[in-house]
Design a protein around this motif. Structure first.
Motif, mmCIF file in Angstrom:
data_model
loop_
_atom_site.group_PDB
_atom_site.id
_atom_site.type_symbol
_atom_site.label_atom_id
_atom_site.label_comp_id
_atom_site.label_asym_id
_atom_site.label_seq_id
_atom_site.Cartn_x
_atom_site.Cartn_y
_atom_site.Cartn_z
ATOM 1 N N UNK A 239 -7.968 3.518 3.466
ATOM 2 C CA UNK A 239 -7.536 4.435 2.421
ATOM 3 C C UNK A 239 -8.169 5.815 2.590
ATOM 4 N N UNK A 240 -7.374 6.831 2.378
ATOM 5 C CA UNK A 240 -7.868 8.207 2.376
ATOM 6 C C UNK A 240 -8.405 8.594 1.014
ATOM 7 N N UNK A 241 -8.090 7.777 0.002
ATOM 8 C CA UNK A 241 -8.419 8.143 -1.372
ATOM 9 C C UNK A 241 -9.589 7.346 -1.934
ATOM 10 N N UNK A 242 -9.765 6.124 -1.471
ATOM 11 C CA UNK A 242 -10.808 5.249 -1.996
ATOM 12 C C UNK A 242 -11.790 4.936 -0.876
ATOM 13 N N UNK A 243 -13.019 5.420 -0.990
ATOM 14 C CA UNK A 243 -14.014 5.213 0.059
ATOM 15 C C UNK A 243 -14.286 3.726 0.259
ATOM 16 N N UNK A 244 -14.264 3.323 1.505
ATOM 17 C CA UNK A 244 -14.597 1.943 1.835
ATOM 18 C C UNK A 244 -13.477 0.950 1.721
ATOM 19 N N UNK A 245 -12.306 1.397 1.303
ATOM 20 C CA UNK A 245 -11.190 0.448 1.163
ATOM 21 C C UNK A 245 -10.454 0.357 2.488
ATOM 22 N N UNK B 112 0.848 -1.199 0.000
ATOM 23 C CA UNK B 112 0.000 0.000 0.000
ATOM 24 C C UNK B 112 0.878 1.241 0.000
ATOM 25 N N UNK B 113 0.300 2.343 -0.445
ATOM 26 C CA UNK B 113 0.982 3.637 -0.335
ATOM 27 C C UNK B 113 0.715 4.149 1.071
ATOM 28 N N UNK B 114 1.590 3.814 1.959
ATOM 29 C CA UNK B 114 1.391 3.988 3.392
ATOM 30 C C UNK B 114 0.958 5.400 3.767
ATOM 31 N N UNK B 115 1.509 6.384 3.100
ATOM 32 C CA UNK B 115 1.222 7.783 3.444
ATOM 33 C C UNK B 115 -0.222 8.176 3.179
ATOM 34 N N UNK B 116 -0.929 7.385 2.385
ATOM 35 C CA UNK B 116 -2.309 7.703 2.036
ATOM 36 C C UNK B 116 -3.313 6.856 2.799
ATOM 37 N N UNK B 117 -2.853 6.292 3.900
ATOM 38 C CA UNK B 117 -3.730 5.445 4.701
ATOM 39 C C UNK B 117 -3.757 5.914 6.159
ATOM 40 N N UNK B 118 -4.972 5.937 6.702
ATOM 41 C CA UNK B 118 -5.132 6.071 8.150
ATOM 42 C C UNK B 118 -4.939 4.684 8.749
ATOM 43 N N UNK C 28 -7.493 2.537 18.708
ATOM 44 C CA UNK C 28 -6.837 3.800 18.384
ATOM 45 C C UNK C 28 -6.599 3.853 16.886
ATOM 46 N N UNK C 29 -6.514 5.070 16.361
ATOM 47 C CA UNK C 29 -6.113 5.237 14.975
ATOM 48 C C UNK C 29 -5.241 6.470 14.873
ATOM 49 N N UNK C 30 -4.512 6.542 13.761
ATOM 50 C CA UNK C 30 -3.616 7.667 13.543
ATOM 51 C C UNK C 30 -3.668 8.045 12.071
ATOM 52 N N UNK C 31 -3.860 9.323 11.815
ATOM 53 C CA UNK C 31 -3.971 9.793 10.437
ATOM 54 C C UNK C 31 -2.597 9.863 9.775
ATOM 55 N N UNK C 32 -2.603 10.137 8.497
ATOM 56 C CA UNK C 32 -1.331 10.257 7.788
ATOM 57 C C UNK C 32 -0.515 11.421 8.326
ATOM 58 N N UNK C 33 -1.194 12.407 8.874
ATOM 59 C CA UNK C 33 -0.499 13.547 9.450
ATOM 60 C C UNK C 33 -0.024 13.318 10.870
ATOM 61 N N UNK C 34 -0.352 12.150 11.419
ATOM 62 C CA UNK C 34 0.128 11.815 12.754
ATOM 63 C C UNK C 34 -0.816 12.160 13.889
ATOM 64 N N UNK C 35 -2.048 12.520 13.580
ATOM 65 C CA UNK C 35 -3.012 12.857 14.632
ATOM 66 C C UNK C 35 -3.657 11.586 15.166
ATOM 67 N N UNK C 36 -3.551 11.355 16.481
ATOM 68 C CA UNK C 36 -4.118 10.135 17.057
ATOM 69 C C UNK C 36 -5.547 10.332 17.579
#
Length: 118
Positions: free
Chosen positions: A99-105, A27-33, A49-57
């Protein structure tokens, strides 16, 4: 082929610590939460827990102040540092990539068992 491989689970006494790691490939890691979910016996799977591509937890209330999620973009890994573990934390922990780019992936790892018991 997408792979999320978790490691670091095990048996720990109450009050102890564990560090889970998840290595992502395909995967393109930077484009995934990235996130961690868990499922205890007889219970529904829940977000830890989750963390966004920008590092926000984001944390579930039950783990705030005890767990810390982090990501390493250079290594394509996401980690979950778990401190002050309680028997209620016993569950199978799953790594996820949304994925941040593909809904539901969303991709899931196979899970790693965490058991907190004396």
């Amino acid at each position: 082929q997408v792979q999320l491989v978790e490691s670091g689970g095990g048996l720990v006494q109450p009050g102890g610590s564990l560090r889970l790691s998840c290595a992502a490939s395909g995967i393109s890691f930077s484009f995934y939460t990235m996130g961690w979910y868990r499922q205890a016996p007889g219970k529904q799977r829940e977000l830890v827990a989750l963390i966004t591509s920008g590092g926000s937890p984001v944390y579930d209330d039950s783990v705030k102040g005890r767990f810390t999620i982090s990501r390493d973009t250079a290594k394509n890994t996401v980690n979950l540092q778990m401190n002050s573990l309680e028997p209620e934390d016993t569950a199978v922990y799953y790594c996820t990539a949304r994925s941040m780019l593909v809904a539901g992936r969303t991709y899931w790892g196979q899970g790693t068992q965490v058991t907190v018991s004396s």
